[in-house]
Design an enzyme around this catalytic site. Structure first.
Site, PDB file in Angstrom:
ATOM      1  N   LYS A   1       0.839  -1.193   0.000  1.00 16.94           N
ATOM      2  CA  LYS A   1       0.000   0.000   0.000  1.00 16.94           C
ATOM      3  C   LYS A   1       0.873   1.241   0.000  1.00 16.94           C
ATOM      4  CE  LYS A   1      -2.356   1.104   3.824  1.00 16.94           C
ATOM      5  NZ  LYS A   1      -3.435   1.306   4.816  1.00 16.94           N
TER       6      LYS A   1
ATOM      7  N   SER B   1      -5.308   3.649 -16.660  1.00 18.64           N
ATOM      8  CA  SER B   1      -4.289   3.298 -15.680  1.00 18.64           C
ATOM      9  C   SER B   1      -3.974   4.424 -14.704  1.00 18.64           C
ATOM     10  CB  SER B   1      -2.994   2.880 -16.373  1.00 18.64           C
ATOM     11  OG  SER B   1      -2.430   4.004 -17.007  1.00 18.64           O
TER      12      SER B   1
ATOM     13  N   TYR C   1      -4.529  -0.393 -13.431  1.00 23.19           N
ATOM     14  CA  TYR C   1      -3.206  -1.011 -13.443  1.00 23.19           C
ATOM     15  C   TYR C   1      -2.142   0.084 -13.434  1.00 23.19           C
ATOM     16  CZ  TYR C   1      -3.378   0.073 -18.416  1.00 23.19           C
ATOM     17  OH  TYR C   1      -3.485   0.725 -19.615  1.00 23.19           O
TER      18      TYR C   1
END
Length: 116
Positions: A9, A25, A58
Site C-alpha cells: 500500500k 491506468s 493497473y
C-alpha cells in the site's frame, strides 16, 4: 485454499494529474513503485480520500523521483488534481502463508509524494 490479502500500500499520496484522454491506468513515480513492491501492469485499487470513490486499474511506471501520481483515462473523472488517494495491491496466497505474511506499506510525504 487461496485467499486474497493486502500485499502493499502507498498510503496517502496527492494526485498530481488527471488525464482523461489517456487509454487508462495510474502513473506512479518509479521510486514509490519500488518502495511498495509494485510492478508495471500490476492491478491496484485506488481509494480517493476526498470523495470516497474506489476503482481498480493497473500501474504505469512514472519518472523516478518526480512524485508523479496521475490518474489516466475514464478513471480521471473520479479524481481531481490535489486529491489524496491510497493505492492498494493485493496478492493471492495459501491460507497458512497468509497468516504470517507482512505487507509492505509506505508513507510518502503527502505534499511532495516523495519518500522521506
Amino acid at each position: 485454499m487461496l485467499i486474497e490479502v493486502l500485499k502493499s500500500k502507498i498510503h496517502r499520496v496527492k494526485v498530481t494529474g488527471a488525464d482523461l484522454n489517456y487509454i487508462g491506468s495510474i502513473t506512479i513515480d518509479e521510486n514509490l513503485m519500488d518502495a511498495a513492491g509494485l510492478i508495471a501492469g500490476e492491478k491496484v485499487s485506488i481509494v480517493n480520500v476526498n470523495n470516497g470513490e474506489r476503482l481498480d486499474t493497473y500501474v504505469i511506471k512514472g519518472a523516478r523521483g518526480q512524485g508523479e501520481i496521475t490518474m489516466n483515462g475514464p478513471a480521471a473523472r473520479k479524481v481531481q488534481r490535489g486529491d489524496i488517494v491510497i493505492i492498494i495491491a493485493y496478492a493471492q496466497m495459501e491460507f497458512e502463508e497468509a497468516k504470517s505474511f507482512q505487507p509492505t506499506i509506505i508513507f510518502p510525504n503527502e505534499e511532495t509524494n516523495l519518500l522521506n
